[in-house]
Every structure is written in structure tokens, then in C-alpha cells.
Design an enzyme around this catalytic site. Structure first.
Site, short mmCIF file in Angstrom:
data_model
loop_
_atom_site.label_atom_id
_atom_site.label_comp_id
_atom_site.label_asym_id
_atom_site.label_seq_id
_atom_site.Cartn_x
_atom_site.Cartn_y
_atom_site.Cartn_z
N LYS A 130 0.44 -1.06 -0.32
CA LYS A 130 -0.18 0.39 0.23
C LYS A 130 1.29 1.28 0.26
O LYS A 130 0.31 2.62 -0.60
CB LYS A 130 -0.80 0.13 1.18
CG LYS A 130 -1.79 -0.83 1.36
CD LYS A 130 -3.21 -0.94 2.25
CE LYS A 130 -2.88 -0.78 3.77
NZ LYS A 130 -1.66 -1.94 4.02
N ALA A 173 -2.28 -0.57 12.92
CA ALA A 173 -3.47 -0.67 11.91
C ALA A 173 -4.56 -1.77 13.19
O ALA A 173 -5.66 -1.79 12.94
CB ALA A 173 -3.82 -0.65 11.25
N LYS A 203 8.45 -7.67 9.79
CA LYS A 203 8.16 -6.56 8.33
C LYS A 203 8.64 -5.76 7.17
O LYS A 203 8.85 -5.49 6.36
CB LYS A 203 7.08 -5.85 8.60
CG LYS A 203 5.83 -4.94 7.31
CD LYS A 203 4.45 -3.95 8.24
CE LYS A 203 4.51 -3.49 7.01
NZ LYS A 203 4.94 -2.53 6.60
N TRP A 219 6.77 0.15 -8.89
CA TRP A 219 8.29 -0.56 -8.00
C TRP A 219 9.01 -1.20 -9.53
O TRP A 219 10.76 -0.30 -8.52
CB TRP A 219 7.51 -1.92 -7.57
CG TRP A 219 8.79 -3.21 -6.89
CD1 TRP A 219 9.66 -2.60 -5.91
CD2 TRP A 219 9.49 -3.53 -7.46
NE1 TRP A 219 10.07 -3.25 -5.14
CE2 TRP A 219 10.81 -3.86 -6.30
CE3 TRP A 219 10.17 -4.61 -8.56
CZ2 TRP A 219 11.64 -5.02 -6.24
CZ3 TRP A 219 11.17 -5.57 -8.85
CH2 TRP A 219 11.84 -5.37 -7.63
N PHE A 266 4.26 -7.85 -10.05
CA PHE A 266 5.25 -8.46 -9.31
C PHE A 266 5.36 -9.16 -10.50
O PHE A 266 4.26 -9.41 -11.39
CB PHE A 266 4.80 -9.78 -8.24
CG PHE A 266 4.68 -8.73 -6.60
CD1 PHE A 266 4.36 -7.49 -6.61
CD2 PHE A 266 4.46 -10.13 -5.70
CE1 PHE A 266 4.15 -7.27 -5.14
CE2 PHE A 266 4.41 -9.16 -4.74
CZ PHE A 266 3.69 -8.03 -4.20
N ARG A 323 2.38 7.59 7.87
CA ARG A 323 2.14 6.89 8.75
C ARG A 323 4.13 6.78 9.08
O ARG A 323 4.69 6.17 8.15
CB ARG A 323 2.31 5.87 9.29
CG ARG A 323 0.59 5.83 9.78
CD ARG A 323 -0.14 4.74 9.88
NE ARG A 323 -0.15 4.02 9.16
CZ ARG A 323 -0.42 2.21 9.34
NH1 ARG A 323 -0.10 1.51 10.82
NH2 ARG A 323 0.07 1.23 8.24
N PHE A 358 -3.85 -2.09 7.12
CA PHE A 358 -3.61 -3.30 6.51
C PHE A 358 -4.93 -3.28 5.50
O PHE A 358 -4.96 -2.62 4.79
CB PHE A 358 -4.07 -4.21 8.06
CG PHE A 358 -2.64 -4.18 9.13
CD1 PHE A 358 -1.83 -4.68 8.73
CD2 PHE A 358 -2.83 -3.38 9.73
CE1 PHE A 358 -1.04 -5.15 8.64
CE2 PHE A 358 -1.37 -4.12 10.70
CZ PHE A 358 -0.67 -4.32 10.00
N THR A 369 4.01 1.27 -1.24
CA THR A 369 4.13 1.70 -2.04
C THR A 369 3.95 2.08 -3.74
O THR A 369 4.00 2.66 -4.52
CB THR A 369 5.57 0.32 -3.11
OG1 THR A 369 5.46 -0.43 -1.69
CG2 THR A 369 6.16 0.19 -4.18
#
Length: 978
Positions: free
Chosen positions: A429, A683, A464, A831, A802, A453, A714, A431
Site C-alpha cells: 500500500k 492499524a 516486516k 515498483w 510482481f 505513517r 492493513f 508503495t
């Protein structure tokens, strides 16, 4: 120091003076100011006067002997300038009635001769004058210090140095901000004159007065010879250029020059600065020459030796005329200041991006790009220098005064990025958010801001990793983004733990002291005087005790005041640390002998789960934040009354710790587009959104046609639901579109694919094409679209592509999404390509955001707490019902009894499933949502139920991320962060 007559008179009329050890505090009509002991200040609130100048002296003429009746020449010039300035000021005040343009005059000593001319002129136009009297023997450093103070005073629009030449060094002159340098003495303003560009600066009013006098005479100036005698510095340069620019031939010389007589006899105009000299012999002046003595407009070192001479009368007009021009500059400076306060169009210069294939690591990409200095980015997006607080070169805090400056500016479009239920790896999210704003700003040339955030150290060193985006869609420098940033989380940790320390200390002191001893310590006698602090007076009022003298309280009132009577079993406040530390989930405190047996069980939460973090994200300003901090409930007394931070007396200290954290941090993306980083509530524990303040600032900065893209943590069932029901309800902002992020990888997991585990290679199902898994997993995507539609907001699906995704899988997801109600569904390649890879998404967002949004909230705040929880469980999660534990029910009853029942709900639930069971993928049905406990964040303004086994302190995995993180001791580069 003896005060000048003007000073004493001014303060009898306009101010009161309180003398203290630190200095003189002068209370002005407009605001409080602190003035050091060695400075006297005269602040004259000048009114417009209908009378004309009282002077009857003459100005220069082209005659060899001046005539006393030449007054109308300069008087008409002064009158014209005064009239123009009054009209310009009147036009300014029509739209800004509260503006009071002010000229600050700095002088050494108390000579008011020249000052009176300026004050009279200010009175004619309607300006304020602030007179600052420094000691006769003041230093250059003291002068510069006063100038720098005035530079930052938004009420001062012009600075005039009424100082001798010995003080007017280049350091002093250049200390004045060019926009306030109404005397044109700074190098920058002199240079602007030479370049013929004075749009943003000012020329010397004394030079302007000379030119005005000459221009008003009938004789043409072109080809005439002028000589400047004894004129030095910036005034000499300015005069020389202005005269030459009007066609005159200009020579300069000093009084000691052996060619002085010849140069004067050959000249048509003589401009002289007479400092201690006896003037010019009449035989040197040929018929028709104009002699202008600048002495009446300047303060010189040898003014005591000036002697009245016949020719002095011929140049008396320079003083009033230059004063009139100076006031005109003040008026124009105030107009320019107002123009600066208005919304500024962006002049964003994106950074070039050259993506490589294969895509390097995130940290390699970040380091390959050189970010713009943050001051440059701030200027490009319309921030004023005084609105920025730099933290190094690449990040800065932005002051909240921006909201007042742009309060009438319409907001831009408001875009929320949410997602489907993610895998433990995350679906990108952040990205997508960054790629979208890079596409909007750098490629579509639309103003856009990302609001993100701040990442917690817990996941950064845990499982993460960071949250700066990835690939060619990142916030840079990514190391600074992910590590400490500007210290906001540390401030929250300090503030939170100060409250915890205050709680246990208060319990101990109340248990070991009598009422009298407590009272004597809480309200001590200082120099034989006892006083309540303001926060103690507020507690007395809450107790219904309307007394302000400590000696007036009865023993019963003293007891009520000093005893919070906190029940150790009902304390709800926890300590926090910004590290995933599972062994702090349950601890015992107070085991030292010094704590006298007052041990109790408590726990640590992750720092970003602190209520103070939630307050930071939901506040709308410093006053609101302080009030919210004071309302935080830390536990209950033994008779069931809530105890707050205000009761502990700690609120002011918390506000001090948080005073800088409340300001959003400005950074940039890889393509040089702006990002606000502010607040970081989890979240699944808290409400999972960046701050309201960052969004509001960004919405003003982008302008009516711009876009603010903010991210909810999330899946849409958690972060988006809380964004709508808590954040939007608090802020009053309404979203225009939701961007729902999905990945083929996550859809395959929801379609029945094997478990995905961080640090473990993906199973083959996620690498090879499998259309059936994708189709089955789209059930979760469809459900999340439906959740967004519950709130009446249109959805654009962003498929984060991806390299293992096939075209058939991509096309399938987009078809299903659009068939299920999404306004658009587009594949995104940010990306690997940066903003260029999200241009299609940017076009879709622009189109959908232009449509009308029918935003609505899910529940009414007046509904009972249980019904609000049930509404979320059934309509958002798809549960059949909820199951309240006895403890949860008791808490709900207590909060309702205390008057907290009308707060919104912030569910603490796993992010790995729509249900409370992380292993249940897709769209679980037929389950009962268990509510094991309910807590309240009264300061933040919500009730948060704990669902299932949800923990407020994450733990470290077997192989945390910190195994790969290191520092090169030679280059100081961070290794292995990503």
C-alpha cells in the site's frame, strides 16, 4: 538608562511596563513582547492626520541663491507620495482590516530630530512606528541581535537604522531581511537597483528623494553634470546609478579632493553630505546650479558640529521627501507580505528517475538518487521559510501556522489507499501511495502530496521491515525515514512513561503519607507563600471546590484534593517501548525495598499503541492536543471514578514533551514530490492512519485542483473502516475515492494457496500461473470493494504487479474487480518503473475523484457501545454476531455509566483475516466474533474492544530483520536495512 521623551510618552499612552530580573516586559496593544534591560522601545500607534506638514523650508532649485518661496516644489512631491500611499493602504485594509503596517526605527541614543520627521510622515499615511532606543555605547552585535528579532516579527514591515556611520557596517546592513529593508541599505537591494529590478526590494528613499526633486524641475536632466561630494557606501552607488540611468553624467569626490572646486564649478547638480564641513563658498557655485545637502535626511557622527547656513535651507526638503518615500516602502512591504501569505502556485521540479533492470535493492535505489534540499522543496510547494523547521538537509518539520495562513484556500481531492486482507509480507500500500503521487506530480503535472505513517522500530527490526515504499516508489532518504526520523515516537514514549511513573509514585505517596503531609508537599510554601498551580485549580473546580487560597480549604476538602485513591487493580495505563518485546507483555513493578511492598502486575505495549500516539494522529492543534492529553483516563479510584492525566497534574508536562511532535515532517519521494510523514498508530491495535494535521496541511498546499493521497493500514476491513468512522468523523474531511490495493500473491492465498511466511521462499503456487486460485481468491477483493461501498465512496482497484504475475492473471483480476463494482481496475508497475508505471492509475484516480462521492458513516455515535461493535462485526467482517466476555461486558457498562458511550469504536483485531482467526482466508462466514476485553482511549476519543487473542505488544520472530542490519564504520553507511 534614561528613556527618551518619545519612549516615556508612548508608554504612558499605549503600554504598561513590568520590571523583572530578566528585563523590561512591555505589553503592547497587539501582542506581548520581551525587551532586554538595555533597550528602550517606543511603539507609537499613529493615526491619520488631516493637517499638512508644518515645515516652510525650501528645497533645491537650479538658481545660485535659493528662494524661500520654493516650498511648493517639494511639498507637492511629498503630498503626491503621501496621497498615493494612503490610497494603497486603504485598499489593503479593505481586504485586511486588521493589518497595521509598522516601521521599526532602531537608534543609538535619544536624538529624536530626524525621527520626528518620520513619525509625522507615518501619521499622515496611517502607519505605526516602533522606536527602539539602544544605549549610546551599544555594540554592533546588539544592533544585529535587535535586527534579527525584528526580522522574525510578522507585525513589522520595515526596518530603518537611525545610526551613525560607525554602526552601518555591511554586517549590520545585510542583517536586515531584504523585504523589510525599506532604506535600501543591504547589498541585495543595492544590487537589485543596479540590475533595474526592484519588484522584490527597495531603493534608498534618500536617493529617491534627490531624483524626485530633480525630476520635478522644468530643466531636463539628460546631459547634465552631477557631482556627489562626501557621499559613501550604498547611498553613493544607488545615487550614481539612478542619476546615470536618467541621462546624467555623474562624478564622485571626497571633501579632501584637490579637484573639488573644479568639479563643483563644472557641475549642474551638486549633491553633498556635509559632515562637519563649513559648506561650499558661493564663488564655487555657478548660476543655475542645484545644490542638495543630504544632511537633513541622514544622521551623521558629527551632527553636534553642524552649523546653520544659508544654503542648508535649500535642501531641507530632502528629509520630509525621503521620509515620505520610506513610508511608501513600508506600505508596499506590507502589501508584498500579504501577497506572500496567499496561496502560492507550485513550481515543482521533479527529480529524474532512470530505472534499472533488474531492479536493485531498495537501499541501493535510495542512495543512487540525490534528494533536493528540503528548503528547496518547501519553496517549490509554496511554504514560507518561517513555516519550516529543518532537521538536517533532507527533512523538516512544518509549522501549523500554515493552516491559519491558508484557511480560506479550498481543499484538494482526498484519496485513501487501502487494501485487501494482506499476506504477512504486506501487499505494497505504501508503495502504491508513493507511486501514485509520483505519477500525479512528476508525470501528469498535478499537485499531489503523499501522507504516510511513521514506521515503528518494532517491525523495522522485527519481521516486516520499514514502510518507506519500495523499488522505484520510495520516500528518501529511506534510512532516515525508517530510523528515528525527527523523534516523534521517542517523544510519545517519554510522555507515555511519564504518566506511568506519575501513577505509581502517586499510589506510593498516598499510601505512606497523611492528608496534611500530602497537602504540604503538593502545595508547598515558597518564600512563605503557598499557591495552587493552574492545573491544581482546575482539579479543585472539578471537585466542586471554588476556592483559590490554599489556607481556605477545610480538612475534608484537603482530603478530597490530595487523594486520587487510585485502585491498583483498575489501572488501565501501560508503559510502552518501541521494540517488539514479548517478555514485557506481563511484568511486575515495585519489587525494590524502597517501594515499601507496593508491587503490582502491569505490562508494556508497543509505543505506537500508546493513546498519546492516537491523540497525535487525531488532534487538530496544540490546544486540542493538550486538552485531549488531560482527558486521558489512566484508571479508576476505589469508588469507581475515572482518574485522568489532569488529576495527576501531568498534562502540561506532556504537552511540552509533544510540542514538536505535533508538527508533520516533510520529506520527498524518489522523484522529488512532497511527502508528509506524521504519526504511526498500528492499524490492528489503534486506528492505523497518519495524522489529520498532515492531511489538512497537504489539502491546503495542493490547492483546489490537487490531490492528497493518504494510506490506511492493513486491509479495508481494519484501516479503512477506522479511517472513515474515526478519522473522518473527527476531522470533518470527506474522501473522494478509495484506491484498493491487491496483489495476485494475496489473492492466490485467499483462493486456497499454502501459507505465506516471512523469510521463507514462496511456494510454487505463487510463482507459477494459477488462474483458478486467483479467481477463487477474488472473493476477498470483492468483499473489500463492498465494504468501501458501505460508506458511499467509489473504488479504484490498483493491482500491484510482481514480476511473477502473468498477463492472464492480471487481466482476470481487473475484469472481476470492475464486474464487482470497482469504478476502474488497473495494473501498476511503480515498483520497477517509478511514477511512470502508475500513470494509468493516476488517470483513473483523477477521473473517478471528479465524480460526486456520497460518503456516509456506518453507525450513529448515540447507538449503544454493544450495537456499534455488532454493526462493525456484521456489516464489515461478515460475522453472525458478537460474544462479549464478562470482563468486556463489565467494562462496557462502566464506560457507559461514566458518560463515554457516545464514542466511536476502534476494533483491535488481526489483520490477516476478515475474522478474528488469522488462518481463515478469503471471506469467512458463520463465525461469532469474540470480544475478550474493552478499553477506552478517552483523550483520543474512542472505545477499543480487543478481539480474540489480539496482543498490544508484538514479539520477535525466530530470525528478526536485525540479523541483516549493520553499519560500515568507515563510510557510516547502513547495510542490510532492505
Amino acid at each position: 538608562m534614561r528613556l527618551s521623551v518619545a519612549f516615556r510618552h508612548a508608554h504612558r499612552s499605549h503600554a504598561s511596563i513590568r520590571r523583572s530580573r530578566a528585563g523590561v516586559k512591555v505589553l503592547y496593544p497587539d501582542k506581548n513582547r520581551f525587551i532586554p534591560d538595555n533597550i528602550a522601545v517606543s511603539y507609537l500607534s499613529v493615526r491619520e492626520a488631516s493637517s499638512t506638514s508644518g515645515t516652510t523650508e525650501t528645497v533645491a532649485s537650479f538658481k545660485s541663491h535659493p528662494r524661500k518661496n520654493d516650498g511648493p516644489l517639494y511639498e507637492s512631491a511629498v503630498g503626491d507620495i503621501v496621497q498615493r500611499s494612503r490610497e494603497e493602504l486603504k485598499a489593503i485594509r479593505e481586504t485586511n482590516p486588521g493589518l497595521k503596517p509598522t516601521l521599526a526605527i532602531i537608534q543609538a541614543g535619544e536624538d529624536d530630530n530626524l525621527l520626528e520627521v518620520n513619525k509625522k510622515m507615518a501619521r499622515k499615511i496611517g502607519l505605526n512606528v516602533m522606536q527602539i532606543c539602544l544605549p549610546d555605547q551599544c555594540t554592533e552585535e546588539e544592533v544585529i541581535e535587535e535586527i534579527l528579532r525584528l526580522n522574525e516579527d510578522s507585525l513589522v514591515h520595515g526596518i530603518f537604522l537611525h545610526l551613525s556611520q560607525s554602526f552601518l557596517s555591511r554586517s549590520v546592513c545585510n542583517a536586515i531581511k531584504p523585504q523589510k529593508d525599506v532604506d535600501g541599505v543591504s547589498d541585495l537591494n543595492v544590487g537589485r537597483v543596479l540590475l533595474g529590478d526592484q519588484r522584490d526590494g527597495f531603493a534608498s528613499p534618500v536617493a529617491g528623494a534627490v531624483l524626485e526633486l530633480l525630476a520635478r524641475h522644468d530643466a531636463p536632466l539628460v546631459g547634465k553634470m552631477a557631482v556627489l561630494v562626501g557621499v559613501k557606501g550604498p547611498l553613493k552607488v544607488t545615487l550614481q546609478f539612478l542619476l546615470q540611468n536618467n541621462g546624467m553624467i555623474v562624478q564622485t569626490c571626497q571633501w579632501s579632493s584637490k579637484h573639488l572646486q573644479k568639479q563643483i564649478m563644472d557641475s549642474d547638480v551638486v549633491v553633498l553630505l556635509d559632515t562637519g564641513h563649513k559648506g561650499l563658498p558661493p564663488t564655487w557655485l555657478r548660476p543655475g546650479v542645484a545644490v542638495i545637502n543630504l544632511g537633513s535626511a541622514l544622521m551623521e557622527e558629527h551632527c553636534d558640529s553642524w552649523e546653520p547656513r544659508m544654503e542648508a535651507k535649500s535642501d531641507a526638503g530632502v528629509g520630509p521627501l525621503s521620509a515620505a518615500l520610506r513610508m511608501q516602502h513600508v506600505v508596499r512591504s506590507s502589501r508584498r507580505w500579504l501577497e506572500e501569505q496567499e496561496y502560492q502556485s507550485w513550481s515543482l521540479r521533479p527529480l529524474k528517475l532512470q530505472p534499472l533492470s533488474p531492479v536493485p535493492s531498495d537501499i541501493e535505489i535510495s542512495r543512487a538518487q540525490t534528494p533536493k534540499p528540503i528548503s528547496q522543496l518547501a519553496q517549490e510547494i509554496g511554504l514560507l521559510p518561517e513555516e519550516l523547521e529543518a532537521y538536517g538537509i533532507t527533512k523538516a518539520k512544518v509549522r501549523l501556522s500554515l493552516l491559519n495562513r491558508l484557511q480560506h484556500q479550498p481543499d484538494g481531492k482526498y484519496v485513501l489507499v487501502a487494501g485487501i486482507t494482506p499476506t504477512p509480507l504486506g501487499e505494497g500500500k505504501s508503495t502504491v501511495t508513493i507511486g501514485l503521487v509520483q505519477a500525479l506530480s512528476a508525470h501528469l503535472k498535478l499537485n499531489s502530496f503523499a501522507c504516510l505513517r511513521q514506521p515503528s522500530q518494532g517491525p523495522t527490526f522485527g519481521v516486516k521491515g520499514g514502510a518507506a515504499g519500495g523499488g522505484y516508489a520510495q520516500v528518501i532518504p529511506m534510512e532516515e525515514f525508517n530510523l528515528h526520523l525527527t523523534g516523534d515516537i521517542h517523544a510519545i514514549t517519554a510522555a507515555n512513561n511519564l504518566v506511568a511513573a506519575a501513577i505509581d509514585a502517586r499510589i506510593l505517596h498516598e499510601a505512606t503519607q497523611s492528608d496534611k503531609a500530602l497537602y504540604n508537599r503538593l502545595v508547598p510554601s515558597v518564600n512563605s507563600v503557598r499557591r495552587f498551580s493552574p492545573i491544581q485549580l482546575a482539579r479543585l473546580q472539578r471537585l466542586g471546590i471554588n476556592k483559590s487560597e490554599p489556607s481556605d480549604l477545610t480538612p475534608q476538602e484537603v482530603s478530597a484534593f490530595v487523594r486520587l485513591d487510585l485502585d491498583p487493580e483498575k489501572i488501565t495505563w501501560q508503559r510502552v517501548v518501541d521494540t517488539n518485546d514479548r517478555f514485557l507483555r506481563k511484568i511486575t513493578v515495585g519489587q525494590a525495598n524502597t517501594e515499601k511492598g507496593h508491587a503490582r502486575q502491569t505490562q508494556f505495549d508497543i509505543a505506537v499503541a500508546s493513546e498519546i500516539m492516537a491523540i497525535l494522529a487525531l488532534t487538530d492543534g496544540l490546544a486540542d492536543m493538550r486538552a485531549r492529553l488531560g482527558r486521558m483516563v489512566v484508571g479508576s479510584s476505589r469508588n469507581g471514578q475515572p482518574i485522568t492525566a489532569d488529576d495527576l497534574g501531568v498534562t502540561g508536562a506532556l504537552a511540552v514533551l509533544m510540542k514538536d511532535a505535533i508538527k508533520p515532517t516533510l520529506m520527498q519521494t524518489l522523484e522529488g514530490t512532497p511527502v508528509f510523514v506524521h504519526a504511526g498508530p498500528f492499524a490492528n491495535i489503534a486506528h492505523g492512519n497518519s495524522s489529520i494535521l498532515a492531511d489538512k496541511l497537504a489539502l491546503k498546499l495542493v490547492g483546489e485542483e490537487g490531490y492528497v493521497v493518504t494510506e490506511a493500514g492493513f486491509g479495508a476491513d481494519i484501516g479503512m473502516e477506522k479511517f472513515f468512522n474515526i478519522k473522518c468523523r473527527t476531522s470533518g474531511l470527506r474522501p473522494d475515492v478509495v484506491v484498493l490495493v491487491a496483489t495476485v500473491r494475496a489473492l492466490k492465498m485467499h483462493g486456497g494457496g499454502p501459507n505465506v511466511t516471512a523469510g521463507v521462499p514462496l511456494p510454487k503456487e505463487y510463482i507459477n500461473e494459477n488462474l483458478q486460485l486467483v479467481a477463487d481468491g477474488c472473493s476477498n477483493l470483492i468483499k473489500q470493494i463492498q465494504i468501501a461501498h458501505l460508506f458511499g465512496v467509489p473504488v479504484v482497484v490498483a493491482l500491484n504487479v510482481f514480476k511473477t504475475d502473468t498477463q492472464a492473471e492480471i487481466d482476470l483480476v481487473c475484469r472481476i474487480a470492475e464486474a464487482s463494482g470497482a469504478s476502474a481496475a488497473v495494473p501498476c508497475h511503480h515498483w520497477s518503473r517509478g511514477g511512470r508505471g502508475s500513470v494509468e492509475l493516476a488517470h483513473a484516480v483523477k477521473e473517478v475523484a471528479s465524480q460526486e462521492s456520497r460518503f456516509q458513516l456506518l453507525y450513529n455515535l448515540q447507538d449503544p457501545i454493544v450495537e456499534k461493535i455488532r454493526t462493525i462485526a456484521q456489516k464489515v467482517y461478515g460475522a453472525d454476531d458478537i460474544d462479549l466476555s464478562p470482563e468486556a461486558q463489565a467494562k462496557i457498562d462502566y464506560y457507559s455509566q461514566q458518560g463515554f458511550g457516545a464514542l466511536p469504536i476502534c476494533m483491535a483485531k488481526t489483520h490477516l483475516s476478515l475474522s478474528h482467526m488469522p488462518e481463515k482466508k478469503g471471506v469467512p462466514t458463520g463465525f461469532i466474533l469474540p470480544i475478550r476485553d474493552v478499553r477506552a482511549s478517552i483523550g483520543a476519543g474512542f472505545i477499543y474492544p480487543l478481539v480474540g487473542t489480539m496482543s498490544t505488544m508484538p514479539g520477535l520472530p525466530t530470525r528478526p530483520c536485525f540479523y541483516d542490519i549493520d553499519l560500515d564504520p568507515v563510510t557510516e553507511e547502513i547495510k542490510g536495512l532492505f
